[in-house]
Design a protein around this motif. Structure first.
Motif, PDB file in Angstrom:
ATOM      1  N   UNK A 153       1.311  -1.529  -0.258  1.00  0.00           N
ATOM      2  CA  UNK A 153      -0.206   0.304   0.306  1.00  0.00           C
ATOM      3  C   UNK A 153       0.836   1.456   0.155  1.00  0.00           C
ATOM      4  N   UNK A 154       2.435   0.483   0.805  1.00  0.00           N
ATOM      5  CA  UNK A 154       3.111   2.434   0.054  1.00  0.00           C
ATOM      6  C   UNK A 154       2.596   3.022   1.574  1.00  0.00           C
ATOM      7  N   UNK A 155       2.442   2.279   2.343  1.00  0.00           N
ATOM      8  CA  UNK A 155       2.656   3.042   3.456  1.00  0.00           C
ATOM      9  C   UNK A 155       4.014   3.063   4.516  1.00  0.00           C
ATOM     10  N   UNK A 156       3.500   3.041   5.713  1.00  0.00           N
ATOM     11  CA  UNK A 156       4.759   3.439   6.863  1.00  0.00           C
ATOM     12  C   UNK A 156       3.989   1.289   7.406  1.00  0.00           C
ATOM     13  N   UNK A 157       4.971   0.868   8.094  1.00  0.00           N
ATOM     14  CA  UNK A 157       3.952  -0.270   8.981  1.00  0.00           C
ATOM     15  C   UNK A 157       3.347   0.424  10.158  1.00  0.00           C
ATOM     16  N   UNK A 158       4.403   1.006  11.153  1.00  0.00           N
ATOM     17  CA  UNK A 158       3.645   1.608  12.572  1.00  0.00           C
ATOM     18  C   UNK A 158       2.246   2.125  12.044  1.00  0.00           C
ATOM     19  N   UNK A 159       1.759   2.116  10.844  1.00  0.00           N
ATOM     20  CA  UNK A 159       0.241   2.951  10.556  1.00  0.00           C
ATOM     21  C   UNK A 159      -0.422   1.341  10.822  1.00  0.00           C
ATOM     22  N   UNK A 160       0.127  -0.188  10.925  1.00  0.00           N
ATOM     23  CA  UNK A 160      -1.312  -1.212  10.963  1.00  0.00           C
ATOM     24  C   UNK A 160      -0.653  -1.574  12.048  1.00  0.00           C
ATOM     25  N   UNK A 161      -2.079  -1.556  12.927  1.00  0.00           N
ATOM     26  CA  UNK A 161      -2.040  -2.796  14.107  1.00  0.00           C
ATOM     27  C   UNK A 161      -2.930  -3.957  13.826  1.00  0.00           C
ATOM     28  N   UNK A 162      -2.500  -4.689  14.559  1.00  0.00           N
ATOM     29  CA  UNK A 162      -3.529  -5.903  14.735  1.00  0.00           C
ATOM     30  C   UNK A 162      -4.516  -5.929  15.712  1.00  0.00           C
ATOM     31  N   UNK A 163      -5.734  -6.275  15.623  1.00  0.00           N
ATOM     32  CA  UNK A 163      -6.972  -6.084  16.222  1.00  0.00           C
ATOM     33  C   UNK A 163      -7.328  -7.338  16.057  1.00  0.00           C
ATOM     34  N   UNK A 164      -7.188  -8.487  15.334  1.00  0.00           N
ATOM     35  CA  UNK A 164      -7.887  -9.764  16.109  1.00  0.00           C
ATOM     36  C   UNK A 164      -7.267 -11.184  15.081  1.00  0.00           C
ATOM     37  N   UNK A 165      -7.014 -12.161  16.187  1.00  0.00           N
ATOM     38  CA  UNK A 165      -5.827 -13.265  15.030  1.00  0.00           C
ATOM     39  C   UNK A 165      -5.127 -13.369  15.252  1.00  0.00           C
ATOM     40  N   UNK A 166      -4.479 -13.057  16.128  1.00  0.00           N
ATOM     41  CA  UNK A 166      -2.722 -12.839  16.824  1.00  0.00           C
ATOM     42  C   UNK A 166      -2.358 -14.849  16.643  1.00  0.00           C
ATOM     43  N   UNK A 167      -2.715 -15.483  17.545  1.00  0.00           N
ATOM     44  CA  UNK A 167      -2.320 -16.476  16.983  1.00  0.00           C
ATOM     45  C   UNK A 167      -3.477 -17.439  15.783  1.00  0.00           C
ATOM     46  N   UNK A 168      -4.161 -16.885  15.069  1.00  0.00           N
ATOM     47  CA  UNK A 168      -5.032 -17.451  14.507  1.00  0.00           C
ATOM     48  C   UNK A 168      -4.529 -16.997  12.910  1.00  0.00           C
ATOM     49  N   UNK A 169      -4.911 -18.367  11.569  1.00  0.00           N
ATOM     50  CA  UNK A 169      -4.716 -17.411  10.193  1.00  0.00           C
ATOM     51  C   UNK A 169      -5.696 -16.534   9.991  1.00  0.00           C
ATOM     52  N   UNK A 170      -7.077 -15.972  10.199  1.00  0.00           N
ATOM     53  CA  UNK A 170      -7.645 -15.229  10.007  1.00  0.00           C
ATOM     54  C   UNK A 170      -7.429 -14.036  11.185  1.00  0.00           C
ATOM     55  N   UNK A 171      -7.218 -12.846   9.949  1.00  0.00           N
ATOM     56  CA  UNK A 171      -6.396 -11.320  11.485  1.00  0.00           C
ATOM     57  C   UNK A 171      -7.888 -10.012  10.929  1.00  0.00           C
ATOM     58  N   UNK A 172      -7.315  -9.590  11.443  1.00  0.00           N
ATOM     59  CA  UNK A 172      -8.168  -8.553  11.244  1.00  0.00           C
ATOM     60  C   UNK A 172      -6.784  -6.711  11.505  1.00  0.00           C
ATOM     61  N   UNK A 173      -6.557  -6.341  10.104  1.00  0.00           N
ATOM     62  CA  UNK A 173      -5.460  -5.125  11.139  1.00  0.00           C
ATOM     63  C   UNK A 173      -6.284  -3.616  10.394  1.00  0.00           C
ATOM     64  N   UNK A 174      -6.040  -2.624  11.262  1.00  0.00           N
ATOM     65  CA  UNK A 174      -6.541  -1.125  11.305  1.00  0.00           C
ATOM     66  C   UNK A 174      -5.419  -0.669  10.738  1.00  0.00           C
ATOM     67  N   UNK A 175      -5.797   0.144  10.021  1.00  0.00           N
ATOM     68  CA  UNK A 175      -5.026   1.426   8.863  1.00  0.00           C
ATOM     69  C   UNK A 175      -5.128   2.665   9.730  1.00  0.00           C
ATOM     70  N   UNK A 176      -4.226   2.757  10.733  1.00  0.00           N
ATOM     71  CA  UNK A 176      -5.169   4.099  11.437  1.00  0.00           C
ATOM     72  C   UNK A 176      -5.205   5.070   9.782  1.00  0.00           C
ATOM     73  N   UNK A 177      -6.171   5.685  10.124  1.00  0.00           N
ATOM     74  CA  UNK A 177      -6.191   6.536   9.042  1.00  0.00           C
ATOM     75  C   UNK A 177      -6.719   6.868   8.057  1.00  0.00           C
ATOM     76  N   UNK A 178      -6.227   5.558   6.904  1.00  0.00           N
ATOM     77  CA  UNK A 178      -6.397   5.323   5.712  1.00  0.00           C
ATOM     78  C   UNK A 178      -8.268   4.853   5.494  1.00  0.00           C
ATOM     79  N   UNK A 179      -8.391   5.709   4.127  1.00  0.00           N
ATOM     80  CA  UNK A 179      -9.290   4.907   3.215  1.00  0.00           C
ATOM     81  C   UNK A 179      -9.639   4.826   2.029  1.00  0.00           C
ATOM     82  N   UNK A 180     -10.764   3.520   1.589  1.00  0.00           N
ATOM     83  CA  UNK A 180     -10.309   2.881   0.515  1.00  0.00           C
ATOM     84  C   UNK A 180     -10.141   3.609  -0.871  1.00  0.00           C
ATOM     85  N   UNK A 181     -10.621   5.054  -0.701  1.00  0.00           N
ATOM     86  CA  UNK A 181     -10.904   5.681  -1.730  1.00  0.00           C
ATOM     87  C   UNK A 181      -9.390   6.930  -1.689  1.00  0.00           C
ATOM     88  N   UNK A 182      -8.912   7.123  -0.414  1.00  0.00           N
ATOM     89  CA  UNK A 182      -7.745   7.872  -0.307  1.00  0.00           C
ATOM     90  C   UNK A 182      -6.458   7.333  -1.189  1.00  0.00           C
TER      91      UNK A 182
END
Length: 118
Positions: free
Chosen positions: A72-101
């Motif tokens: 995505x061309x972003x810094x890794x610090x923008x990502x936070x693991x929200x769910x699934x630390x030990x699972x194959x299904x994971x959710x990541x929050x990309x702080x401040x990002x929008x699909x259209x931006x």
């Protein structure tokens, strides 16, 4: 892309990406988008992310964050693991990002191979 194939949810905090992790892969790769069973708080699909790192001590999670950041061309610090630390299904929050931006929708970028990363 229909809403049943979307692997993201836009929130006030940013963009939540649902990922299907494949640790221990031969190479780092983003995609394809995989269908997923309906689950509250999760998108209806998962973006497959393959990484070479082993699923131990958070190494694969860190490699997935790096691969997504490169993709995505972003810094890794923008990502936070929200769910699934030990699972194959994971959710990541990309702080401040929008699909259209990001210049164009995510689906057009699926299939991106990240080189030189573990």
């Amino acid at each position: 892309m229909s809403s049943s194939e979307e692997f993201w949810i836009e929130t006030e905090s940013g963009l939540v990406l649902a990922v299907k992790a494949q640790p221990g892969a031969r190479r780092v790769r983003i995609g394809p988008v995989l269908a997923a069973a309906a689950s509250p708080g999760w998108p209806n699909a998962r973006l497959k992310v393959s990484v070479a790192a082993a699923p131990e001590d958070g190494k694969a999670n860190a490699a997935i964050i790096q691969a997504l950041a490169d993709w995505l061309g972003l810094k890794p610090a923008a990502f936070m693991l929200e769910a699934g630390a030990t699972a194959r299904d994971k959710k990541f929050l990309v702080a401040g990002a929008r699909a259209t931006c990001l210049g164009r929708p995510f689906p057009g970028r699926v299939g991106f191979a990240v080189t030189g990363r573990a």
